[in-house]
Enzyme design. Structure first.
Site, mmCIF file in Angstrom:
data_model
loop_
_atom_site.group_PDB
_atom_site.id
_atom_site.type_symbol
_atom_site.label_atom_id
_atom_site.label_comp_id
_atom_site.label_asym_id
_atom_site.label_seq_id
_atom_site.Cartn_x
_atom_site.Cartn_y
_atom_site.Cartn_z
ATOM 1 N N LYS A 151 0.816 -1.217 0.000
ATOM 2 C CA LYS A 151 0.000 0.000 0.000
ATOM 3 C C LYS A 151 0.849 1.266 0.000
ATOM 4 C CE LYS A 151 -4.651 -0.486 2.009
ATOM 5 N NZ LYS A 151 -5.446 -0.030 3.173
ATOM 6 N N ARG A 154 -17.947 5.158 10.745
ATOM 7 C CA ARG A 154 -18.159 6.610 10.715
ATOM 8 C C ARG A 154 -19.467 6.960 10.035
ATOM 9 N NH1 ARG A 154 -12.308 7.235 8.286
ATOM 10 N NH2 ARG A 154 -13.069 5.205 7.577
#
Ligand code: ADP
Length: 161
Positions: A40, A89
């Protein structure tokens, strides 16, 4: 109880920290597991990310910070945790998190994933938003711990020069 909180934490935000603090009150022991994911190409290397978390959680006695690569359930087994923790979230997190939780249960039915809703005033916070703001010189001290804000400033200032 002992709970595993896995993630990239690239970098740690006040949203992550809020979850760690609340989980330590609810569950006792929290193992924060930082994914080493070199594919990543993280902004902060593993040592920096671990340092940010250790530094910001030093007031919490039963928080450990470790690194892992590979499967979360393998890490959960090695760490002898009871549960896996993830944060939610907004609806946009839900689909991805549900998919991962289902996958993990097919791999290791003994581990339940539990979710904590982000605190409302931190539901806009993500590591990528923080980096985007910092990259363009915006204020991030209300989004991340002080040491992380300093490192972001250093990183993006040196990238400009
Ligand atoms: P990953 O790459 O594994 O998603 P992150 O570091 O982005 O790693 O997030 C780790 C976990 O923390 C995820 O479950 C994510 O939903 C949660 N999280 C991220 N930001 C917040 C926040 N502001 N409030 C609560 N939970 C959050």
């Amino acid at each position: 109880m002992r709970i595993l909180y896995p993630g990239s934490f690239d970098p740690l935000t006040l949203g992550h920290l809020d979850l760690i603090e609340r989980a330590s009150i609810l569950f006792g022991e929290v193992v924060v597991a930082v994914l080493s994911n070199p594919q990543k190409a993280p902004t902060f290397n593993l040592e920096e990310r671990i340092h940010h978390i250790s530094n910001s959680t030093s007031h919490l006695k039963k928080v450990e910070v470790i690194s892992f690569d590979g499967l979360t359930v393998t890490c959960a087994r090695e760490q002898k945790v009871d549960l896996i923790l993830r944060g939610l979230r907004a609806l946009s997190d839900f689909e991805y998190e549900l998919q991962i939780a289902h996958t993990n249960r097919t791999l290791s039915p003994e581990f339940e994933t539990i979710f904590l809703a982000s605190s409302a005033h931190q539901s806009f916070l993500s590591s990528s938003v923080v980096k985007e703001v910092a990259r363009f010189g915006g204020e991030v001290r209300h989004m991340v711990p002080e040491a992380v804000a300093k490192d972001l400033l250093r990183l993006f200032n040196s990238a400009l020069t």
